[in-house]
Scaffold this motif. Structure first.
Motif, mmCIF file in Angstrom:
data_model
loop_
_atom_site.group_PDB
_atom_site.id
_atom_site.type_symbol
_atom_site.label_atom_id
_atom_site.label_comp_id
_atom_site.label_asym_id
_atom_site.label_seq_id
_atom_site.Cartn_x
_atom_site.Cartn_y
_atom_site.Cartn_z
ATOM 1 N N TYR A 52 -19.766 39.123 -59.385
ATOM 2 C CA TYR A 52 -19.228 38.777 -60.697
ATOM 3 C C TYR A 52 -19.955 37.585 -61.303
ATOM 4 C CZ TYR A 52 -15.388 42.007 -59.968
ATOM 5 O OH TYR A 52 -14.641 43.130 -59.766
ATOM 6 N N ASP A 53 -20.981 37.069 -60.628
ATOM 7 C CA ASP A 53 -21.793 36.019 -61.235
ATOM 8 C C ASP A 53 -22.919 36.697 -62.019
ATOM 9 O OD1 ASP A 53 -24.490 35.554 -59.315
ATOM 10 O OD2 ASP A 53 -22.778 36.466 -58.302
ATOM 11 N N PRO A 54 -23.586 35.984 -62.916
ATOM 12 C CA PRO A 54 -24.562 36.637 -63.804
ATOM 13 C C PRO A 54 -25.968 36.815 -63.222
ATOM 14 C CG PRO A 54 -24.247 34.371 -64.465
ATOM 15 C CD PRO A 54 -23.301 34.617 -63.329
ATOM 16 N N VAL A 55 -26.093 36.890 -61.889
ATOM 17 C CA VAL A 55 -27.403 37.032 -61.252
ATOM 18 C C VAL A 55 -27.381 38.214 -60.282
ATOM 19 C CG1 VAL A 55 -29.161 35.904 -59.841
ATOM 20 C CG2 VAL A 55 -27.801 34.540 -61.426
ATOM 21 N N ILE A 56 -28.372 39.090 -60.405
ATOM 22 C CA ILE A 56 -28.581 40.169 -59.439
ATOM 23 C C ILE A 56 -29.630 39.645 -58.466
ATOM 24 C CG2 ILE A 56 -29.434 42.524 -59.114
ATOM 25 C CD1 ILE A 56 -28.607 42.979 -62.112
ATOM 26 N N ARG A 57 -29.388 39.828 -57.178
ATOM 27 C CA ARG A 57 -30.331 39.313 -56.193
ATOM 28 C C ARG A 57 -30.977 40.455 -55.412
ATOM 29 N NH1 ARG A 57 -26.354 35.373 -56.718
ATOM 30 N NH2 ARG A 57 -27.227 33.327 -57.118
ATOM 31 N N LEU A 58 -32.282 40.294 -55.153
ATOM 32 C CA LEU A 58 -33.028 41.211 -54.306
ATOM 33 C C LEU A 58 -33.380 40.457 -53.030
ATOM 34 C CD1 LEU A 58 -35.494 42.794 -56.919
ATOM 35 C CD2 LEU A 58 -33.320 43.710 -56.087
ATOM 36 N N TRP A 59 -33.124 41.086 -51.891
ATOM 37 C CA TRP A 59 -33.327 40.457 -50.590
ATOM 38 C C TRP A 59 -34.342 41.225 -49.771
ATOM 39 C CZ3 TRP A 59 -30.508 36.015 -49.819
ATOM 40 C CH2 TRP A 59 -29.413 35.820 -50.665
ATOM 41 N N ASP A 60 -35.236 40.502 -49.104
ATOM 42 C CA ASP A 60 -36.124 41.087 -48.104
ATOM 43 C C ASP A 60 -35.407 40.917 -46.769
ATOM 44 O OD1 ASP A 60 -38.015 41.538 -46.094
ATOM 45 O OD2 ASP A 60 -39.660 40.738 -47.312
ATOM 46 N N PRO A 61 -35.022 42.004 -46.098
ATOM 47 C CA PRO A 61 -34.236 41.875 -44.867
ATOM 48 C C PRO A 61 -34.950 41.126 -43.744
ATOM 49 C CG PRO A 61 -34.701 44.185 -45.357
ATOM 50 C CD PRO A 61 -35.245 43.375 -46.479
ATOM 51 N N ARG A 62 -36.252 40.914 -43.883
ATOM 52 C CA ARG A 62 -36.994 40.149 -42.871
ATOM 53 C C ARG A 62 -36.897 38.653 -43.111
ATOM 54 N NH1 ARG A 62 -42.554 42.760 -44.122
ATOM 55 N NH2 ARG A 62 -41.671 42.185 -46.124
ATOM 56 N N ARG A 63 -36.507 38.250 -44.347
ATOM 57 C CA ARG A 63 -36.417 36.831 -44.715
ATOM 58 C C ARG A 63 -35.161 36.616 -45.564
ATOM 59 N NH1 ARG A 63 -41.689 38.204 -44.795
ATOM 60 N NH2 ARG A 63 -41.904 38.827 -46.931
ATOM 61 N N LEU A 64 -34.052 36.370 -44.919
ATOM 62 C CA LEU A 64 -32.767 36.284 -45.615
ATOM 63 C C LEU A 64 -32.362 34.866 -46.006
ATOM 64 C CD1 LEU A 64 -30.757 38.915 -43.551
ATOM 65 C CD2 LEU A 64 -31.767 39.174 -45.823
ATOM 66 N N ALA A 65 -33.210 33.880 -45.757
ATOM 67 C CA ALA A 65 -32.856 32.498 -46.086
ATOM 68 C C ALA A 65 -32.640 32.305 -47.587
ATOM 69 C CB ALA A 65 -33.931 31.542 -45.583
ATOM 70 N N GLU A 66 -33.395 33.059 -48.384
ATOM 71 C CA GLU A 66 -33.235 33.007 -49.841
ATOM 72 C C GLU A 66 -33.629 34.350 -50.430
ATOM 73 O OE1 GLU A 66 -37.310 31.033 -51.433
ATOM 74 O OE2 GLU A 66 -35.882 29.668 -50.513
ATOM 75 N N PRO A 67 -33.135 34.658 -51.625
ATOM 76 C CA PRO A 67 -33.470 35.950 -52.236
ATOM 77 C C PRO A 67 -34.965 36.071 -52.525
ATOM 78 C CG PRO A 67 -31.711 34.843 -53.450
ATOM 79 C CD PRO A 67 -32.222 33.874 -52.448
ATOM 80 N N ALA A 68 -35.478 37.281 -52.415
ATOM 81 C CA ALA A 68 -36.870 37.555 -52.773
ATOM 82 C C ALA A 68 -37.043 37.439 -54.285
ATOM 83 C CB ALA A 68 -37.276 38.940 -52.298
ATOM 84 N N ALA A 69 -35.993 37.766 -55.045
ATOM 85 C CA ALA A 69 -36.024 37.662 -56.510
ATOM 86 C C ALA A 69 -34.593 37.541 -57.021
ATOM 87 C CB ALA A 69 -36.699 38.879 -57.126
ATOM 88 N N GLN A 70 -34.454 36.864 -58.161
ATOM 89 C CA GLN A 70 -33.161 36.750 -58.842
ATOM 90 C C GLN A 70 -33.345 37.264 -60.262
ATOM 91 O OE1 GLN A 70 -30.576 33.389 -57.848
ATOM 92 N NE2 GLN A 70 -32.398 32.428 -56.961
ATOM 93 N N LEU A 71 -32.588 38.276 -60.612
ATOM 94 C CA LEU A 71 -32.719 38.921 -61.917
ATOM 95 C C LEU A 71 -31.649 38.354 -62.847
ATOM 96 C CD1 LEU A 71 -33.121 42.568 -60.567
ATOM 97 C CD2 LEU A 71 -34.823 40.743 -60.685
ATOM 98 N N LYS A 72 -32.103 37.794 -63.962
ATOM 99 C CA LYS A 72 -31.188 37.131 -64.897
ATOM 100 C C LYS A 72 -31.417 37.637 -66.313
ATOM 101 C CE LYS A 72 -31.399 32.919 -62.157
ATOM 102 N NZ LYS A 72 -31.799 31.533 -62.131
ATOM 103 N N GLY A 73 -30.414 37.472 -67.156
ATOM 104 C CA GLY A 73 -30.555 37.806 -68.568
ATOM 105 C C GLY A 73 -29.872 39.085 -68.987
ATOM 106 N N HIS A 74 -29.253 39.806 -68.062
ATOM 107 C CA HIS A 74 -28.600 41.072 -68.405
ATOM 108 C C HIS A 74 -27.166 40.866 -68.872
ATOM 109 C CE1 HIS A 74 -27.689 40.208 -64.237
ATOM 110 N NE2 HIS A 74 -26.593 40.928 -64.374
ATOM 111 N N VAL A 75 -26.621 39.654 -68.726
ATOM 112 C CA VAL A 75 -25.255 39.323 -69.140
ATOM 113 C C VAL A 75 -25.335 38.488 -70.412
ATOM 114 C CG1 VAL A 75 -23.151 38.097 -68.450
ATOM 115 C CG2 VAL A 75 -24.470 39.352 -66.749
ATOM 116 N N ALA A 76 -24.384 38.672 -71.301
ATOM 117 C CA ALA A 76 -24.357 37.874 -72.529
ATOM 118 C C ALA A 76 -24.372 36.381 -72.169
ATOM 119 C CB ALA A 76 -23.118 38.212 -73.352
ATOM 120 N N PRO A 77 -25.185 35.567 -72.842
ATOM 121 C CA PRO A 77 -25.359 34.169 -72.463
ATOM 122 C C PRO A 77 -24.071 33.333 -72.501
ATOM 123 C CG PRO A 77 -26.751 34.740 -74.345
ATOM 124 C CD PRO A 77 -25.984 35.954 -73.974
ATOM 125 N N ARG A 78 -23.091 33.737 -73.264
ATOM 126 C CA ARG A 78 -21.863 32.946 -73.387
ATOM 127 C C ARG A 78 -20.931 33.097 -72.176
ATOM 128 N NH1 ARG A 78 -21.503 37.458 -76.206
ATOM 129 N NH2 ARG A 78 -19.642 38.739 -76.053
#
Length: 157
Positions: A52-78
């Motif tokens: 329910y937060d405004p970020v979609i995360r992509l994870w590399d299962p070999r390196r889970l310490a942080e997301p491989a990518a964070q997709l932003k901008g698909h939710v209304a900015p307000r």
């Protein structure tokens, strides 16, 4: 999962212990988990998570310490937090992610390799659920209200 945790189970393990666990994958409950299709040109398939937060995360299962990518901008900015579930999904054989978001009347397309936005297109209504057709057509079924629309990708020659 609950509390922003994603736990992946191996069906071959009869004890039911998680084989992978991402603590704090999101600040709120995770409602969408999807594997990148095997056809993608990735060394290891990515795992997509959405909450329910405004970020979609992509994870590399070999390196889970942080997301491989964070997709932003698909939710209304307000909107600081979402109250509706939107289901992003892989498309273009796993090379891209298509997403919509609460308060947005657009579909956003992101590159899975870089996480960068590829395209954002206004559809004129708030999409709620997305499904990509299997095969080469690339058609996208989009639910909005009591209607399902089928969208066909436009290609440049």
């Amino acid at each position: 999962g609950r509390g922003g945790v994603v736990a992946l189970l191996d069906a071959r393990d009869s004890a039911g212990r998680p084989s992978l666990c991402i603590q704090g994958a999101h600040p709120r409950d995770v409602h969408c988990v999807r594997w990148q299709p095997a056809a993608a040109e990735a060394a290891s398939p990515l795992l997509l998570t959405a909450s329910y937060d405004p970020v979609i995360r992509l994870w590399d299962p070999r390196r889970l310490a942080e997301p491989a990518a964070q997709l932003k901008g698909h939710v209304a900015p307000r909107l600081a937090k979402q109250n509706k579930i939107h289901q992003p999904c892989f498309c273009a054989g796993g090379a891209a992610v298509v997403a919509s978001g609460e308060g947005s009347e657009a579909l956003s397309l992101y590159c899975t390799r870089t996480g960068a936005p590829i395209s954002r297109g206004l559809v004129g209504w708030e999409p709620s659920t997305l499904a990509v057709a299997s095969g080469a057509s690339g058609c996208l079924a989009v639910a909005h209200g009591r209607t399902i629309s089928v969208l066909e990708p436009l290609t440049q020659r």
